[in-house]
Design an enzyme around this catalytic site. Structure first.
Site: not given
Ligand code: UD1
Ligand code: CA
Length: 452
Positions: A108, A18, A230, A409, A13, A426, A366, A337, A83
């Site tokens: 990711d 970046r 990222n 040809s 999500a 032709r 050709a 194709k 989070g």
């Molecule tokens: C996170 C970890 C970190 C770890 C790192 C590894 C946490 C708090 N931190 O940090 O300890 O070393 O990954 O790569 O877990 N996402 C959501 N919803 C949210 C937030 C994030 O779906 O509200 C998903 C993102 O799309 C991503 C993953 O969770 O796929 C991680 O989020 P990201 O913000 O990349 O975490 P990091 O700061 O890299």
């Molecule tokens: Ca990450």
């Protein structure tokens, strides 16, 4: 041992700002497949293995890609990005069904393997409440640090919260975790957001497990397997790692790669025995290459099947829908194709074969072009078996060239040529003025809506 059931929740999500792209991060490709598809492919599958993806609001494209990659996937929406722990709880309904093991992975980290998921689950069988995948980072900046005391994982400290001493720790959180499914919800619901970012950190689960008297452990893997993507630079690094893996797997299975570092493969490429690939070849998704085929330098191949002992290139371009029979020869500067070519067909130089079927043993001279597009629609060219098409011929589709037919040809073929017939056609030398105006008029008429 009875098999344990599992639920894998993949978090996708995040906004991926970046990447500086209008495309969601997890849809970017590595070796031709999206980051998300790679993670989903590695997640446990089969009976007793459920799979969920958490996507951001209005991310139909991500949900669609997830369903394409794994039709058994359940999609959940995280409405607000509060989070990683908050994201996991978007899938609460699936977690509440009580799988034996709850696995969390990030969308990711495309290099994760099925074997690592299995390794991470093993401690749960022995009574651990939580297993966290860790790795030694060359540069740990930005990762959560794994704090271990007396062999036990006691906490994960996010970069923003870590002390100077904790930042020196190079053992990092890869982001993949396995929870005892019976206790996972209770633990994750206890996570608060009392930190500098006011986010619900999934990593706080470790401290909670310890407070509850449970055991949390670390399973280590290599940094290459858990590189989180990222940025575009990290995407390119992951591509390198993935290509190295695919090349090694191809070599190990007996494919001859003369200069492996110059050959690009897709994650789903299928090779037969004794296949030879010369330097500088690009292979996209959906390609199979049968026994004994040789791919000469500078060829580009996507969604095509290549028959036994076929010879492709140098400088050939095989586009989607190409299907080549045994012993087919495709030479330099030939493009195909949506074309099926029967056994032994030769198209050796400078041709375009599109929306076509060519019977076994035919020889295409050709410069032959299947004129499949009249400016409005695509049409098919059918060529029989054992036919001969002379150099520099235009086959104006829709058109059929019969079995063993002979086209002289420089012909421009606009009518069907029967079996065993000879065509020496032709174009008439009628050149009229006003051609451009006439073309515009026809085109405008064709574009008008039917009811308008
Ligand atoms: C996170 C970890 C970190 C770890 C790192 C590894 C946490 C708090 N931190 O940090 O300890 O070393 O990954 O790569 O877990 N996402 C959501 N919803 C949210 C937030 C994030 O779906 O509200 C998903 C993102 O799309 C991503 C993953 O969770 O796929 C991680 O989020 P990201 O913000 O990349 O975490 P990091 O700061 O890299
Ligand atoms: Ca990450």
């Amino acid at each position: 041992m009875s098999a344990r059931s599992s639920l894998t929740v993949v978090l996708a999500a995040g906004e991926g700002t970046r990447m500086r792209s209008s495309m969601p991060k997890v849809l970017h490709p590595v070796a031709g497949e999206s980051l998300l598809a790679h993670v989903l492919a590695a997640a446990p599958k089969g009976p007793g293995s459920a799979l969920a993806v958490v996507v951001g609001p209005d991310r139909v494209d991500v949900a669609r890609e997830a369903a394409r990659a794994r039709p058994d996937v359940l999609c959940f929406v995280q409405r607000e990005r509060l989070g990683t722990a908050h994201a996991v709880l978007a899938a609460r309904e699936a977690i509440a069904r009580g799988p034996d093991d709850l696995l969390i992975a990030f969308g990711d980290t495309p290099l994760i393997s099925a074997e690592t998921f299995a390794r991470l689950r093993a401690p749960l069988r022995k009574g651990a409440t939580l297993a966290v995948l860790g790795f030694r980072a060359a540069d740990p900046t930005g990762y959560g640090r794994l704090l271990v005391e007396g062999g036990r994982l006691v906490a994960i400290r996010e970069q923003a919260e870590a002390s100077a001493a904790e930042r020196a720790v190079d053992l990092c959180n890869a982001g993949v975790m396995a929870f005892d499914g019976a206790r996972a919800l209770e633990i994750i619901e206890k996570i608060g957001n009392a930190n500098s970012k006011h986010e619900y950190y999934l990593t706080d689960a470790v401290g909670i497990v310890r407070d509850l008297g449970g055991e949390a452990v670390v399973i280590e893997t290599s940094e290459d397997e858990v590189r989180g993507i990222n940025t575009k630079a990290q995407l390119a690094e992951a591509e390198q790692v993935m290509q190295a893996r695919l090349r090694k797997a191809a070599l190990d299975s007996g494919v001859t790669l003369i200069a492996p570092d110059t050959v690009y493969l897709a994650a789903d490429t299928i090779f037969g025995k004794d296949v030879v690939i010369e330097p500088f070849v690009v292979i996209g998704t959906g390609v199979s290459i049968a026994d004994g085929a040789v791919i000469h330098s500078f060829s580009h191949i996507v969604q095509a099947s290549i028959g036994k002992n076929a010879s492709i290139g140098p400088y050939a371009r095989l586009r989607p829908g190409t299907s080549l029979g045994e012993g087919v020869r495709i030479g330099n500067f030939v493009e195909t194709k949506a074309a099926e070519l029967g056994a032994g067909v030769k198209v050796n130089h400078l041709s375009y074969i599109g929306d076509a079927h060519i019977g076994a043993g035919s020889n295409i001279g050709a410069g032959t072009i299947t004129c499949n597009y009249d400016g409005f629609a695509k049409h098919r060219t059918e060529i029989g078996e054992g036919a001969f098409v002379g150099t520099n011929s235009s086959l104006v589709a829709p058109v059929k060239i019969g079995n063993r037919a002979y086209v002289g040809s420089g012909s421009v073929i606009t009518r069907d040529v029967p079996d065993d017939a000879m065509a020496l056609e032709r174009s008439e030398q009628t050149i009229r003025e006003g051609g451009a105006a006439r073309y515009r008029e026809v085109k405008t008429r064709a574009k008008k809506p039917k009811n308008g």
